[in-house]
Structures are given as structure tokens and as C-alpha cells.
Design a protein around this motif. Structure first.
Motif, PDB file in Angstrom:
ATOM      1  N   ASP A   4       0.837  -1.210   0.000  1.00 31.26           N
ATOM      2  CA  ASP A   4       0.000   0.000   0.000  1.00 31.26           C
ATOM      3  C   ASP A   4       0.866   1.253   0.000  1.00 31.26           C
ATOM      4  N   LEU A   5       1.973   1.208   0.718  1.00 29.85           N
ATOM      5  CA  LEU A   5       2.870   2.361   0.778  1.00 29.85           C
ATOM      6  C   LEU A   5       3.504   2.603  -0.590  1.00 29.85           C
ATOM      7  N   ALA A   6       3.872   1.532  -1.287  1.00 31.94           N
ATOM      8  CA  ALA A   6       4.445   1.679  -2.629  1.00 31.94           C
ATOM      9  C   ALA A   6       3.431   2.325  -3.565  1.00 31.94           C
ATOM     10  N   GLU A   7       2.183   1.901  -3.475  1.00 29.49           N
ATOM     11  CA  GLU A   7       1.138   2.480  -4.320  1.00 29.49           C
ATOM     12  C   GLU A   7       0.912   3.946  -3.960  1.00 29.49           C
ATOM     13  N   ALA A   8       0.972   4.256  -2.668  1.00 29.21           N
ATOM     14  CA  ALA A   8       0.789   5.639  -2.230  1.00 29.21           C
ATOM     15  C   ALA A   8       1.935   6.521  -2.733  1.00 29.21           C
ATOM     16  N   LEU A   9       3.159   6.002  -2.731  1.00 26.75           N
ATOM     17  CA  LEU A   9       4.301   6.762  -3.242  1.00 26.75           C
ATOM     18  C   LEU A   9       4.141   7.035  -4.732  1.00 26.75           C
ATOM     19  N   TYR A  10       3.648   6.044  -5.467  1.00 20.55           N
ATOM     20  CA  TYR A  10       3.434   6.264  -6.897  1.00 20.55           C
ATOM     21  C   TYR A  10       2.360   7.335  -7.102  1.00 20.55           C
ATOM     22  N   ALA A  11       1.251   7.238  -6.371  1.00 25.22           N
ATOM     23  CA  ALA A  11       0.166   8.205  -6.519  1.00 25.22           C
ATOM     24  C   ALA A  11       0.650   9.624  -6.228  1.00 25.22           C
ATOM     25  N   ARG A  12       1.527   9.749  -5.239  1.00 26.80           N
ATOM     26  CA  ARG A  12       2.038  11.085  -4.882  1.00 26.80           C
ATOM     27  C   ARG A  12       3.041  11.595  -5.909  1.00 26.80           C
ATOM     28  N   ASP A  13       4.049  10.768  -6.201  1.00 31.91           N
ATOM     29  CA  ASP A  13       5.152  11.234  -7.046  1.00 31.91           C
ATOM     30  C   ASP A  13       4.748  11.412  -8.502  1.00 31.91           C
ATOM     31  N   SER A  14       3.835  10.589  -8.993  1.00 29.96           N
ATOM     32  CA  SER A  14       3.460  10.660 -10.411  1.00 29.96           C
ATOM     33  C   SER A  14       2.699  11.933 -10.754  1.00 29.96           C
ATOM     34  N   ARG A  15       2.266  12.649  -9.745  1.00 33.70           N
ATOM     35  CA  ARG A  15       1.573  13.928 -10.002  1.00 33.70           C
ATOM     36  C   ARG A  15       2.555  15.044 -10.347  1.00 33.70           C
ATOM     37  N   ASN A  16       3.828  14.790 -10.081  1.00 37.00           N
ATOM     38  CA  ASN A  16       4.842  15.809 -10.379  1.00 37.00           C
ATOM     39  C   ASN A  16       5.014  15.976 -11.883  1.00 37.00           C
ATOM     40  N   ARG A  17       5.205  17.196 -12.316  1.00 32.24           N
ATOM     41  CA  ARG A  17       5.462  17.451 -13.736  1.00 32.24           C
ATOM     42  C   ARG A  17       6.916  17.208 -14.089  1.00 32.24           C
ATOM     43  N   SER A  18       7.796  17.590 -13.180  1.00 35.23           N
ATOM     44  CA  SER A  18       9.220  17.458 -13.434  1.00 35.23           C
ATOM     45  C   SER A  18       9.676  16.016 -13.254  1.00 35.23           C
ATOM     46  N   GLY A  19      10.322  15.442 -14.277  1.00 34.47           N
ATOM     47  CA  GLY A  19      10.866  14.099 -14.173  1.00 34.47           C
ATOM     48  C   GLY A  19       9.900  12.992 -14.513  1.00 34.47           C
ATOM     49  N   TRP A  20       8.661  13.340 -14.836  1.00 33.19           N
ATOM     50  CA  TRP A  20       7.651  12.340 -15.183  1.00 33.19           C
ATOM     51  C   TRP A  20       7.032  12.695 -16.533  1.00 33.19           C
ATOM     52  N   SER A  21       6.644  11.674 -17.277  1.00 38.49           N
ATOM     53  CA  SER A  21       5.980  11.909 -18.558  1.00 38.49           C
ATOM     54  C   SER A  21       4.867  10.876 -18.759  1.00 38.49           C
ATOM     55  N   GLU A  22       3.948  11.202 -19.642  1.00 37.94           N
ATOM     56  CA  GLU A  22       2.824  10.319 -19.927  1.00 37.94           C
ATOM     57  C   GLU A  22       3.089   9.577 -21.233  1.00 37.94           C
ATOM     58  N   VAL A  23       2.952   8.260 -21.193  1.00 43.56           N
ATOM     59  CA  VAL A  23       3.209   7.444 -22.385  1.00 43.56           C
ATOM     60  C   VAL A  23       2.063   6.457 -22.583  1.00 43.56           C
ATOM     61  N   THR A  24       1.894   6.038 -23.824  1.00 38.39           N
ATOM     62  CA  THR A  24       0.878   5.039 -24.138  1.00 38.39           C
ATOM     63  C   THR A  24       1.382   3.668 -23.719  1.00 38.39           C
ATOM     64  N   LEU A  25       0.512   2.873 -23.115  1.00 35.09           N
ATOM     65  CA  LEU A  25       0.915   1.591 -22.568  1.00 35.09           C
ATOM     66  C   LEU A  25       1.559   0.691 -23.613  1.00 35.09           C
ATOM     67  N   THR A  26       1.087   0.755 -24.839  1.00 39.29           N
ATOM     68  CA  THR A  26       1.638  -0.107 -25.884  1.00 39.29           C
ATOM     69  C   THR A  26       3.119   0.149 -26.126  1.00 39.29           C
ATOM     70  N   ASP A  27       3.609   1.343 -25.766  1.00 34.65           N
ATOM     71  CA  ASP A  27       5.011   1.694 -25.986  1.00 34.65           C
ATOM     72  C   ASP A  27       5.907   1.363 -24.798  1.00 34.65           C
ATOM     73  N   THR A  28       5.335   0.804 -23.751  1.00 40.66           N
ATOM     74  CA  THR A  28       6.117   0.577 -22.533  1.00 40.66           C
ATOM     75  C   THR A  28       6.705  -0.825 -22.428  1.00 40.66           C
ATOM     76  N   ALA A  29       6.216  -1.752 -23.263  1.00 41.53           N
ATOM     77  CA  ALA A  29       6.618  -3.146 -23.061  1.00 41.53           C
ATOM     78  C   ALA A  29       6.363  -3.995 -24.294  1.00 41.53           C
ATOM     79  N   LYS A  30       6.931  -5.183 -24.276  1.00 39.63           N
ATOM     80  CA  LYS A  30       6.613  -6.207 -25.266  1.00 39.63           C
ATOM     81  C   LYS A  30       5.391  -6.968 -24.773  1.00 39.63           C
ATOM     82  N   TRP A  31       4.377  -7.109 -25.626  1.00 44.24           N
ATOM     83  CA  TRP A  31       3.127  -7.749 -25.241  1.00 44.24           C
ATOM     84  C   TRP A  31       3.138  -9.207 -25.686  1.00 44.24           C
TER      85      TRP A  31
END
Length: 224
Positions: A4-31
Motif C-alpha cells: 500500500d505504501l508503494a502504491e501511495a508513493l506512486y500516486a504522490r510522485d506521479s503527479r509531479n510534472r518534473s521528471g515524469w511523462s505520460e506514455v501510451t501503454l503499448t510503448d512501454t513493453a513487449k506484449w
């Protein structure tokens, strides 16, 4: 709690504009798609490789399953994926109410009702797992009916989901923070499973008097 703490850290940090970007899921991995070895062939089943299905994917930390395949079975009708792969259900009754997703802790095989993602170079599996899990409400909104109460999550729909991921030093710092939390959650799950197995084994022997309480206590201590 550590998960739960890991998920909370993601929820908090991912709101930052600096150092984070939005990408389409298809571009993140081999399916990858999975499959089921012929169930009538005994040489394909009863091995030591967990086979993950829509029914057995109940924990976010994948290292075991009630059904296992042999190496021969894995080569005939299913697919092997390494530790650090992300597996999620794309067809099943559970999809009508929950999005089952897990992160593999060892090599496993998986069935056709699941998809697997092998994160692209530079993307930490733990981070992509948390990013995808955070999109659960949106993903459930993409589920349609496949009949008889079964939900279906079409690849062309979920692949267009956009997730937020850290970049460069931010990615390294985020992994440094969340990986120990996830490792601890995995260790706790393994310990709980071991204790449950010991309970099921020792309790009948205690009731019948085959072993004494002190012996049972020593066995539990040795296992944990």
C-alpha cells in the motif's frame, strides 16, 4: 501495508510534472499472449513451473499457482515469461468487478485469458506495475461483456491507456524507494503461505497426538 505504501508513493510522485511523462501503454513493453497445454497429456502437467490463469491470479506477487506445468508442457501450448514480467487478466468473470494484475517473482507460464508485459529497456518492472495498477478504474471502464457473465478486455483498448512514468534520475530514485517495499511485501506473502501450509500439516497431527506442541513450535520456528 508495504505494498500500500508503494502504491501511495506512486500516486504522490506521479503527479509531479518534473521528471515524469505520460506514455501510451503499448510503448512501454513487449506484449505476449499465453496458452494452455493439452490437459489430456500427463507429461505436460505436474511439473514445477507455475501456470497462471485468470482463476489463479489472485495475488499481485506471482511466484506460485495451484497448477504447474513441466518444461515439456511449457514448450507445447503455453509461453514462459521471466521474473519481472507483468501479468493481467483480459478475459474472465473477475473482470466484471476487479482488475487482476501481478508481477512475476520467478519464471512462470500463463494461459490465454491473460496478457503479459515485458517492460522495455529503461522501465523498471515495479514502476510499470504500479503505473498500470493505478489505472484500475479506467481499465475496468474498458471491459465489455463476452457472454455468460464473462468480462473481456480487448488489447486494442487497454494498449491505448496512457500511464505516467518517471524518467532519468527520477526513475532511478523512484525505483530505489519502492523496490524494497515490494520485496518486503513478497517476502511477507511467502512467509504467510508457509505458515498456512504448516498449519494444515501440523494441526491434524496435534489433534491426534502424533506430535507434541513443543515439536510443532520448533518446526514453525525453523520454517520462519
Amino acid at each position: 501495508m508495504t505494498a500500500d505504501l508503494a502504491e501511495a508513493l506512486y500516486a504522490r510522485d506521479s503527479r509531479n510534472r518534473s521528471g515524469w511523462s505520460e506514455v501510451t501503454l503499448t510503448d512501454t513493453a513487449k506484449w505476449l499472449s499465453g496458452g494452455t497445454p493439452k490437459t489430456s497429456e500427463p507429461s505436460y502437467w505436474g511439473g514445477d513451473i507455475p501456470w497462471i490463469s485468470a482463476a489463479s491470479l489472485k495475488s499481485p506477487w506471482i511466484d506460485d499457482s495451484d497448477r504447474k506445468v513441466t518444461r515439456l508442457g511449457a514448450e507445447n501450448g503455453t509461453r514462459l515469461i521471466p521474473k519481472g514480467s507483468i501479468v493481467f487478466v483480459v478475459r474472465g468473470m473477475s473482470l466484471t468487478s476487479e482488475f487482476r494484475i501481478g508481477l512475476t517473482q520467478r519464471e512462470v507460464a500463463f494461459g490465454q485469458d491473460c496478457k503479459a508485459l515485458l517492460p522495455a529497456p529503461g522501465i523498471a518492472p515495479e514502476t510499470l506495475f504500479l503505473a498500470l495498477k493505478s489505472m484500475t478504474p479506467e481499465i475496468l471502464g474498458l471491459v465489455d461483456a463476452a457472454g455468460h457473465g464473462t468480462g473481456r478486455l480487448a488489447t486494442d483498448r487497454i494498449s491505448k491507456v496512457r500511464v505516467r512514468l518517471p524518467e532519468g534520475p527520477t526513475a532511478a530514485n523512484f525505483s530505489y524507494a519502492v523496490v524494497p517495499l515490494i520485496e518486503q511485501a513478497c517476502a511477507m506473502r511467502r512467509e504467510n503461505r508457509t505458515l498456512a501450509e504448516l498449519r494444515d500439516t501440523l494441526l491434524p497431527q496435534l489433534v491426534t497426538g502424533k506430535i507434541r506442541v513443543k515439536v510443532a513450535e520448533r518446526l514453525v520456528e525453523d520454517a520462519t
